[in-house]
Design an enzyme around this catalytic site. Structure first.
Site, PDB file in Angstrom:
ATOM      1  N   CYS A  57      32.535  48.690  31.351  1.00  0.00           N
ATOM      2  CA  CYS A  57      31.609  48.472  30.236  1.00  0.00           C
ATOM      3  C   CYS A  57      30.312  49.263  30.440  1.00  0.00           C
ATOM      4  O   CYS A  57      30.343  50.474  30.461  1.00  0.00           O
ATOM      5  CB  CYS A  57      31.369  46.973  30.046  1.00  0.00           C
ATOM      6  SG  CYS A  57      30.697  46.561  28.424  1.00  0.00           S
TER       7      CYS A  57
ATOM      8  N   HIS B 245      36.957  44.553  30.491  1.00  0.00           N
ATOM      9  CA  HIS B 245      36.436  43.789  31.632  1.00  0.00           C
ATOM     10  C   HIS B 245      37.567  43.188  32.459  1.00  0.00           C
ATOM     11  O   HIS B 245      37.954  42.035  32.213  1.00  0.00           O
ATOM     12  CB  HIS B 245      35.549  42.650  31.123  1.00  0.00           C
ATOM     13  CG  HIS B 245      34.230  43.110  30.585  1.00  0.00           C
ATOM     14  ND1 HIS B 245      33.139  43.297  31.394  1.00  0.00           N
ATOM     15  CD2 HIS B 245      33.839  43.434  29.335  1.00  0.00           C
ATOM     16  CE1 HIS B 245      32.112  43.712  30.665  1.00  0.00           C
ATOM     17  NE2 HIS B 245      32.512  43.796  29.406  1.00  0.00           N
TER      18      HIS B 245
ATOM     19  N   GLU C 295      37.375  41.948  35.354  1.00  0.00           N
ATOM     20  CA  GLU C 295      36.866  40.791  36.118  1.00  0.00           C
ATOM     21  C   GLU C 295      36.888  39.503  35.290  1.00  0.00           C
ATOM     22  O   GLU C 295      36.799  38.419  35.833  1.00  0.00           O
ATOM     23  CB  GLU C 295      35.453  41.092  36.643  1.00  0.00           C
ATOM     24  CG  GLU C 295      34.302  40.941  35.642  1.00  0.00           C
ATOM     25  CD  GLU C 295      34.179  42.091  34.643  1.00  0.00           C
ATOM     26  OE1 GLU C 295      35.096  42.934  34.567  1.00  0.00           O
ATOM     27  OE2 GLU C 295      33.155  42.128  33.924  1.00  0.00           O
TER      28      GLU C 295
END
Lengths: 96, 228
Positions: free
Chosen positions: B86, B193, B195
């Site tokens: 990002c 993302h 994560e």
């Protein structure tokens, strides 16, 4: 010597400008015959430099290293002498 | 144990998510403030998402001038694995560590959604063994439209630098590009993302594959050994 530079940053002609497109649509709703809109940014910087050549060099570095991204932006610079005492950031309203 | 440094700039918001996600795959992490980044002895560096410096000037533009990026460049030049997600992807492009630039989504909307990605390159420590896989990951960005001149795009495609491609393009990105690598393959950036999709509780686990790929890659290739 104190200088004032106005740095104009605009997306390159071949880069899409979705904000400009949105403004174009909105202006067309006013029926003014607008055929194209490009948006950009204006950054006004006051700084010290030895002379006009050094001032030009400094603003080129500002544009290249931070204010414009060479991949997507063009930039242009206008430089003038600034009053060393008063930092006046009011907009110059040029007469048409 | 694999050692991962996670960089934090003013405005970074995903560093703790990465810290948590890496704990699930057995990696040792350290969050480092951008003015004190020291990557010696680390296997990988993560540039997480967020809004570094409020996205002022352009997303990632001010972070590029931070001392962290100087250290990141040294680390990458020596073969260290670097992942930007990002805003981290935006920073890596601004820094010239990855080609092109990320601009305003063509629809002008901030897109917060789940997307499907195709993995197109496994020549990176983050996607080894994943080529051909489809991964479902969340996105959350306003400037994810990857842009480059025709010559750069041609080189990116010819050299197989596209790592992730959107199945359905959410932001107008050129050639549906969601993530890229550098020529050497050790630097990767992507808008989604990983994560945030590393455990069932969060609605998906596909991101975990990316972190696991890193953990299993480290030490298996000289170029990816810990950089001192």
């Amino acid at each position: 010597m104190r200088y004032r530079a106005t740095i104009h940053v605009r997306p390159k002609p071949e880069v899409r400008d979705p904000q400009g497109d949105a403004i174009l649509g909105a202006l067309n709703s006013l029926g003014l015959g607008v055929t194209g809109v490009r948006t950009g940014k204006e950054i006004v910087v006051t700084f010290d430099a030895a002379d006009e050549a050094a001032a030009k060099k400094a603003t080129d570095t500002m544009g290249r290293e931070l204010l414009a991204n060479p991949v997507i932006d063009d930039f242009a610079v206008e430089i003038s002498r600034a009053d060393p005492v008063v930092e006046d950031f009011s907009i110059d309203l040029a007469t048409p | 144990m694999v050692r991962v440094a996670i960089l934090r700039f003013p405005g970074t918001w995903s560093e703790r998510d990465f810290e948590h996600a890496f704990s699930l795959v057995g990696a040792d992490t350290e969050i480092q403030w951008h003015e004190d980044v020291d990557l010696r002895g680390f296997d990988a560096a993560i540039v997480p998402g967020g809004f570094s410096y409020g996205d002022y000037v352009r997303a990632g533009a001010i972070a590029r001038l931070s001392p962290a990026v100087r250290e990141l460049r040294r680390f990458a030049d020596e073969g260290g694995a670097v992942l930007g997600s990002c805003n981290g992807f935006q920073i890596l492009c601004e820094a010239g560590l990855l080609p092109g630039a990320l601009t305003r989504n063509t629809g002008l909307e901030f897109r917060c959604d789940w997307v499907m990605l195709r993995v197109e390159s496994d020549a990176t420590p983050f996607t080894r063994g994943l080529r051909g896989r489809s991964l479902r990951m969340p996105i959350a960005h306003g400037e994810g439209c990857w842009t480059a001149d025709a010559e750069t795009l041609e080189r990116v495609e010819a050299d197989g630098l596209v790592v992730f491609r959107y199945v359905e393009n959410p932001n107008g990105s050129t050639a549906d590009i969601a993530g890229l690598r550098n020529e050497a393959g050790n630097v990767v950036g992507l808008m989604p993302h990983p994560e945030r999709c590393s455990e069932e509780l969060l609605g998906g686990t596909d991101g975990r594959a990316v972190l696991e790929a890193l953990v299993s890659s480290v030490g298996t290739e000289p170029a990816l050994a810990a950089v001192s």
